[in-house]
Design a protein around this motif. Structure first.
Motif, PDB file in Angstrom:
ATOM      1  N   LEU A 161      30.597  25.048 -83.598  1.00 22.82           N
ATOM      2  CA  LEU A 161      30.894  23.627 -83.459  1.00 22.82           C
ATOM      3  C   LEU A 161      29.605  22.821 -83.320  1.00 22.82           C
ATOM      4  CD1 LEU A 161      33.053  21.393 -83.103  1.00 22.82           C
ATOM      5  CD2 LEU A 161      32.924  21.828 -80.644  1.00 22.82           C
ATOM      6  N   PHE A 162      29.521  21.760 -84.118  1.00 24.98           N
ATOM      7  CA  PHE A 162      28.384  20.842 -84.076  1.00 24.98           C
ATOM      8  C   PHE A 162      28.883  19.439 -83.724  1.00 24.98           C
ATOM      9  CE2 PHE A 162      27.573  24.162 -87.120  1.00 24.98           C
ATOM     10  CZ  PHE A 162      26.253  24.539 -86.921  1.00 24.98           C
ATOM     11  N   ALA A 163      28.021  18.636 -83.179  1.00 24.31           N
ATOM     12  CA  ALA A 163      28.359  17.243 -82.914  1.00 24.31           C
ATOM     13  C   ALA A 163      28.619  16.532 -84.235  1.00 24.31           C
ATOM     14  CB  ALA A 163      27.238  16.557 -82.152  1.00 24.31           C
ATOM     15  N   SER A 164      29.453  15.511 -84.205  1.00 18.59           N
ATOM     16  CA  SER A 164      29.851  14.795 -85.421  1.00 18.59           C
ATOM     17  C   SER A 164      28.655  14.221 -86.177  1.00 18.59           C
ATOM     18  CB  SER A 164      30.823  13.667 -85.069  1.00 18.59           C
ATOM     19  OG  SER A 164      31.992  14.188 -84.486  1.00 18.59           O
ATOM     20  N   GLU A 165      27.632  13.815 -85.451  1.00 24.54           N
ATOM     21  CA  GLU A 165      26.472  13.198 -86.096  1.00 24.54           C
ATOM     22  C   GLU A 165      25.441  14.228 -86.559  1.00 24.54           C
ATOM     23  OE1 GLU A 165      25.846  13.172 -81.600  1.00 24.54           O
ATOM     24  OE2 GLU A 165      27.466  12.771 -83.050  1.00 24.54           O
ATOM     25  N   ASP A 166      25.737  15.522 -86.372  1.00 22.17           N
ATOM     26  CA  ASP A 166      24.757  16.573 -86.664  1.00 22.17           C
ATOM     27  C   ASP A 166      25.103  17.315 -87.958  1.00 22.17           C
ATOM     28  OD1 ASP A 166      22.428  17.844 -86.136  1.00 22.17           O
ATOM     29  OD2 ASP A 166      23.194  19.122 -84.536  1.00 22.17           O
ATOM     30  N   GLN A 167      25.525  16.572 -88.974  1.00 24.93           N
ATOM     31  CA  GLN A 167      25.976  17.197 -90.214  1.00 24.93           C
ATOM     32  C   GLN A 167      24.836  17.918 -90.935  1.00 24.93           C
ATOM     33  OE1 GLN A 167      28.344  14.743 -92.727  1.00 24.93           O
ATOM     34  NE2 GLN A 167      28.434  16.217 -94.394  1.00 24.93           N
ATOM     35  N   ALA A 168      23.633  17.385 -90.872  1.00 23.12           N
ATOM     36  CA  ALA A 168      22.507  18.009 -91.568  1.00 23.12           C
ATOM     37  C   ALA A 168      22.241  19.402 -91.028  1.00 23.12           C
ATOM     38  CB  ALA A 168      21.261  17.132 -91.438  1.00 23.12           C
ATOM     39  N   THR A 169      22.252  19.531 -89.714  1.00 25.30           N
ATOM     40  CA  THR A 169      22.045  20.852 -89.105  1.00 25.30           C
ATOM     41  C   THR A 169      23.184  21.786 -89.453  1.00 25.30           C
ATOM     42  OG1 THR A 169      20.860  19.836 -87.248  1.00 25.30           O
ATOM     43  CG2 THR A 169      21.664  22.083 -86.945  1.00 25.30           C
ATOM     44  N   ALA A 170      24.410  21.271 -89.388  1.00 25.03           N
ATOM     45  CA  ALA A 170      25.572  22.100 -89.714  1.00 25.03           C
ATOM     46  C   ALA A 170      25.470  22.634 -91.144  1.00 25.03           C
ATOM     47  CB  ALA A 170      26.851  21.289 -89.546  1.00 25.03           C
ATOM     48  N   GLN A 171      25.076  21.770 -92.095  1.00 28.60           N
ATOM     49  CA  GLN A 171      24.945  22.213 -93.490  1.00 28.60           C
ATOM     50  C   GLN A 171      23.838  23.244 -93.643  1.00 28.60           C
ATOM     51  OE1 GLN A 171      27.020  21.139 -96.210  1.00 28.60           O
ATOM     52  NE2 GLN A 171      26.045  23.028 -96.936  1.00 28.60           N
ATOM     53  N   GLU A 172      22.748  23.049 -92.925  1.00 29.02           N
ATOM     54  CA  GLU A 172      21.630  23.997 -92.987  1.00 29.02           C
ATOM     55  C   GLU A 172      22.061  25.368 -92.468  1.00 29.02           C
ATOM     56  OE1 GLU A 172      17.125  24.594 -91.110  1.00 29.02           O
ATOM     57  OE2 GLU A 172      18.219  22.718 -90.807  1.00 29.02           O
ATOM     58  N   VAL A 173      22.789  25.391 -91.350  1.00 29.65           N
ATOM     59  CA  VAL A 173      23.267  26.653 -90.786  1.00 29.65           C
ATOM     60  C   VAL A 173      24.255  27.320 -91.740  1.00 29.65           C
ATOM     61  CG1 VAL A 173      24.614  27.685 -88.910  1.00 29.65           C
ATOM     62  CG2 VAL A 173      22.877  25.954 -88.402  1.00 29.65           C
ATOM     63  N   LEU A 174      25.147  26.533 -92.321  1.00 25.47           N
ATOM     64  CA  LEU A 174      26.126  27.085 -93.266  1.00 25.47           C
ATOM     65  C   LEU A 174      25.418  27.708 -94.466  1.00 25.47           C
ATOM     66  CD1 LEU A 174      29.015  27.499 -94.270  1.00 25.47           C
ATOM     67  CD2 LEU A 174      28.954  25.171 -95.208  1.00 25.47           C
ATOM     68  N   ASP A 175      24.412  27.028 -94.989  1.00 25.60           N
ATOM     69  CA  ASP A 175      23.679  27.563 -96.141  1.00 25.60           C
ATOM     70  C   ASP A 175      23.021  28.889 -95.802  1.00 25.60           C
ATOM     71  OD1 ASP A 175      24.433  25.355 -97.607  1.00 25.60           O
ATOM     72  OD2 ASP A 175      22.536  24.279 -97.300  1.00 25.60           O
ATOM     73  N   LYS A 176      22.458  29.010 -94.623  1.00 22.29           N
ATOM     74  CA  LYS A 176      21.801  30.256 -94.219  1.00 22.29           C
ATOM     75  C   LYS A 176      22.816  31.378 -94.036  1.00 22.29           C
ATOM     76  CE  LYS A 176      17.720  28.268 -91.961  1.00 22.29           C
ATOM     77  NZ  LYS A 176      16.962  28.133 -90.679  1.00 22.29           N
TER      78      LYS A 176
END
Length: 415
Positions: A203-218
């Motif tokens: 779970l990531f904060a709503s405003e933390d989409q960039a980090t969430a996408q980076e983690v998903l890509d990895k």
């Protein structure tokens, strides 16, 4: 955010601590109903005595009057019709309300005899837990208002509930389920669990989409293990140390967006970014249960299911043991119910009143009936719509019996 925040059902479960009453919330430690009447106030006469403790007539009348007011039965003709339709008269209504208060008094007396005490810290903890299921003070306040209780009144309810739970621990031990019982229940429920999916999330904060996408890509590239990513990045403190594990969907209810995403995953598949009210999720389906054609061993179902079955059997046996104990305790008590005063407000003559027909009961404006437009609107509501009722579902679930006179079955808080 806690894992429980994902679970719409958690709010309902938490609030079922409210007493399963008919007219209103239980009187609790203040000995007063929601109209403010004190059951120990005997200035208007004594309705009953329980082992020498007097119960006042005023509270009984206030209880019934409150019921009438909250259910549109203030007119004597409507009240008379309701009693006839429900097989009651003023005397039987009074007896049921008295029996409810007698049950509460017996619980208090038994708790004192068995050394059961509840302090404010325990009540505070329960309030804090339940309050945590609401996102704002306004939602919490609205949930309480929906069933006509203040937070102080709710505290009283919780305290009585905790007292009874402590008493149950003292007098009713659960029975260990046998292997035969476990297998029987496993056979019964295996098909219901068929297709269940177990999942973990980050779970990531709503405003933390960039980090969430980076983690998903990895994760998708095999550069980052999902469980390790959950421990490192997830804001869900309740699941991150367990690799993001939030359990089986057939054992709880996830918010709609989460469940929809999980439904589209096979075992070991990872979702894209899933947005809910709680933030941005990356979801992994970690297991899928397929029910065997024949269950010959409890080991054929996941341990979480068998643990749930065991707890259910133990809870049932404990409830039965408590009910049996209470019946004996009540039987040995000295309970005296005095005659009903003729001038109580709810003593309405039902002579000549005939039972309503099904058509009458369904007609708009008839006590107990529902307007046709409301019924149609309810039927048209689609799953997942956010309504005011859903925002207060935890409280409303607990007060689902609010259109009934209380019927005591041996406990005051569990029905």
């Amino acid at each position: 955010m806690k894992t429980s925040g994902l679970l719409k059902a958690a709010c309902v479960a938490a609030l079922t601590v409210m007493c399963g009453l008919g007219l209103m919330a239980c009187s609790g430690e203040s000995n007063a109903d929601s109209s403010g009447a004190d059951i120990n106030d005997v200035s208007g006469g004594v309705a009953a005595t329980v082992n020498g403790t007097e119960l006042g007539e005023k509270a009984i009348t206030a209880y019934v009057d409150n019921f009438r007011a909250s259910n549109g039965l203030t007119e004597d003709s409507d009240w008379a019709q309701w009693m006839v339709d429900n097989g009651r008269d003023a005397t039987t209504v009074r007896e049921e309300v008295i029996d409810y208060y007698v049950s509460q008094e017996l619980i208090r007396q038994a708790a004192e005899e068995n050394g059961v005490e509840v302090d404010d810290a325990q009540v505070d903890e329960q309030i804090s837990t339940m309050r945590g299921y609401y996102s704002s003070d306004e939602e919490w306040k609205n949930a309480l208002q929906a069933v006509g209780v203040t937070e102080d009144r709710y505290r009283d309810m919780i305290k009585l509930n905790l007292i009874e739970a402590g008493l149950m621990d003292k007098v009713a031990a659960p029975t260990e389920p046998t292997e035969e019982e476990m297998l029987q229940y496993a056979q019964m429920y295996a098909s219901a669990y068929d297709g269940a999916k177990k999942s973990s999330h980050i779970l990531f904060a709503s405003e933390d989409q960039a980090t969430a996408q980076e983690v998903l890509d990895k994760i998708n590239a095999g550069e980052l293990d999902f469980a390790e990513a959950a421990k490192q990045y997830s804001t869900d403190e309740g699941s991150k140390e367990d690799g993001g594990n939030v359990g089986w969907d057939k054992l709880t209810t996830f918010v709609e967006e989460y469940q929809t995403a999980l439904d589209g995953l096979e075992k070991d598949q990872v979702s894209g970014l899933v947005t809910t009210n709680y933030g941005i999720h990356i979801i992994k389906c970690t297991d899928v249960f397929t029910a065997p054609e024949e269950v010959t061993s409890v080991d054929q179902i996941p341990v979480e299911f068998s643990d749930g079955i065991k707890k259910s059997i133990e809870s049932s046996s404990r409830s039965q043991a408590y009910s049996d104990w209470y019946a004996g305790y009540k039987e040995s008590a000295e309970i005296v119910i005095n005659d009903m005063p003729a001038d109580v407000s709810y003593n309405v003559d039902t002579t000549g009143v005939t039972p309503s027909t099904p058509e009458d009961m369904a007609a708009p404006g008839v006590p107990g009936g529902a307007p046709a437009d409301d019924a149609a609107e309810s039927a048209e509501q689609t799953e997942g719509e956010q309504t005011a009722a859903e925002q207060t579902e935890g409280v409303e679930e607990a007060a689902a019996d609010s259109a009934q006179v209380p019927e005591t079955d041996g406990t005051t808080t569990a029905r």
